[in-house]
Design a protein around this motif. Structure first.
Motif, mmCIF file in Angstrom:
data_model
loop_
_atom_site.group_PDB
_atom_site.id
_atom_site.type_symbol
_atom_site.label_atom_id
_atom_site.label_comp_id
_atom_site.label_asym_id
_atom_site.label_seq_id
_atom_site.Cartn_x
_atom_site.Cartn_y
_atom_site.Cartn_z
ATOM 1 N N CYS A 65 55.391 32.847 30.969
ATOM 2 C CA CYS A 65 54.140 33.586 30.862
ATOM 3 C C CYS A 65 54.213 34.538 29.663
ATOM 4 C CB CYS A 65 53.882 34.348 32.162
ATOM 5 S SG CYS A 65 52.149 34.846 32.333
ATOM 6 N N CYS A 69 52.850 40.093 31.629
ATOM 7 C CA CYS A 69 52.322 39.677 32.943
ATOM 8 C C CYS A 69 53.124 40.307 34.080
ATOM 9 C CB CYS A 69 52.352 38.161 33.069
ATOM 10 S SG CYS A 69 51.745 37.616 34.678
ATOM 11 N N LYS A 71 52.842 39.521 37.295
ATOM 12 C CA LYS A 71 52.980 38.662 38.481
ATOM 13 C C LYS A 71 54.414 38.161 38.667
ATOM 14 C CE LYS A 71 48.281 36.902 38.162
ATOM 15 N NZ LYS A 71 47.451 35.771 37.774
ATOM 16 N N HIS A 74 54.112 32.952 38.459
ATOM 17 C CA HIS A 74 53.046 32.687 37.487
ATOM 18 C C HIS A 74 52.205 31.491 37.936
ATOM 19 C CE1 HIS A 74 54.847 35.727 35.014
ATOM 20 N NE2 HIS A 74 56.013 35.146 35.211
ATOM 21 N N CYS A 78 47.944 32.125 34.552
ATOM 22 C CA CYS A 78 49.023 32.468 33.615
ATOM 23 C C CYS A 78 49.192 31.389 32.550
ATOM 24 C CB CYS A 78 50.341 32.632 34.362
ATOM 25 S SG CYS A 78 50.388 34.082 35.417
ATOM 26 N N MET A 81 46.623 31.936 30.040
ATOM 27 C CA MET A 81 46.905 33.155 29.294
ATOM 28 C C MET A 81 48.041 32.922 28.279
ATOM 29 S SD MET A 81 46.961 36.685 31.409
ATOM 30 C CE MET A 81 48.554 36.437 32.166
HETATM 31 ZN ZN LIG Z 1 51.988 35.352 34.546
#
Ligand SMILES: [Zn+2]
Length: 178
Positions: A65, A69, A71, A74, A78, A81
């Motif tokens: 990712c 990020c 998270k 992912h 993601c 992104m």
């Molecule tokens: Zn992510």
């Protein structure tokens, strides 16, 4: 076999493998958005993987990712992104740091080889800032661009109509603007 026939039969990382084995280049650092999970090449070191670096001459970095990020796992969002951000300063700076963590002198002399299939969304070609990418271009001894039109079609995200021609034209315009 002629060189052209051999080139036509090459897939994935064989070019790099050949280049390091024949000492054309010393070390290859691969920033990829698609990790080759099936690769069992012992000459490849995966950065952030569980294996210790054993002096392999191909170093692969495929971040799951973008650096910012939050998270833990992912997801699909993601993936989008990460694809959109593949030229952003923060993304490339993390990649440069990853390469330098393995080999501190990596960016003293290098060839910048850009594969068009690295770009999977239209947005990826228009990051907020191009400073990190321009620095990589400026300091490279040589720049090569691999068109790979079929791979561009296979790798691009759903709804994206990018072609290797459009990608290479955008890359050339960035290079020429420096
Ligand atoms: Zn992510």
């Amino acid at each position: 076999m002629t060189i052209n026939q051999i080139n036509n039969n090459l897939r994935h990382d064989e070019h790099l493998d050949f280049a390091v084995r024949s000492n054309i280049i010393d070390t290859a650092f691969v920033l990829s958005t698609n990790r080759n999970e099936s690769s069992s090449n012992p000459n490849v070191h995966i950065v952030c993987g569980s294996d210790e670096y054993r002096g392999q001459r191909i170093i692969e970095y495929s971040p799951s990712c973008i650096p910012a990020c939050p998270k833990e796992t992912h997801d699909q969002e993601c993936l989008k992104m990460r694809a959109d951000s593949c030229l952003e300063d923060s993304f490339l700076e993390a990649a440069v740091a990853a390469a330098e963590s393995v080999q501190g002198s990596f960016f003293d002399h290098y060839i910048l080889d850009i594969d068009c299939d690295y770009f999977n969304t239209e947005k990826s070609l228009y990051p907020e800032s191009l400073e990190a990418f321009k620095k990589l271009i400026r300091n490279a001894e040589l720049i090569s661009i691999a068109l790979e039109p079929e791979c561009v079609k296979i790798c691009r995200h759903e709804g994206c109509q990018l072609t290797s021609r459009e990608i290479s034209e955008r890359l050339l315009s960035i290079i020429e603007s420096i």
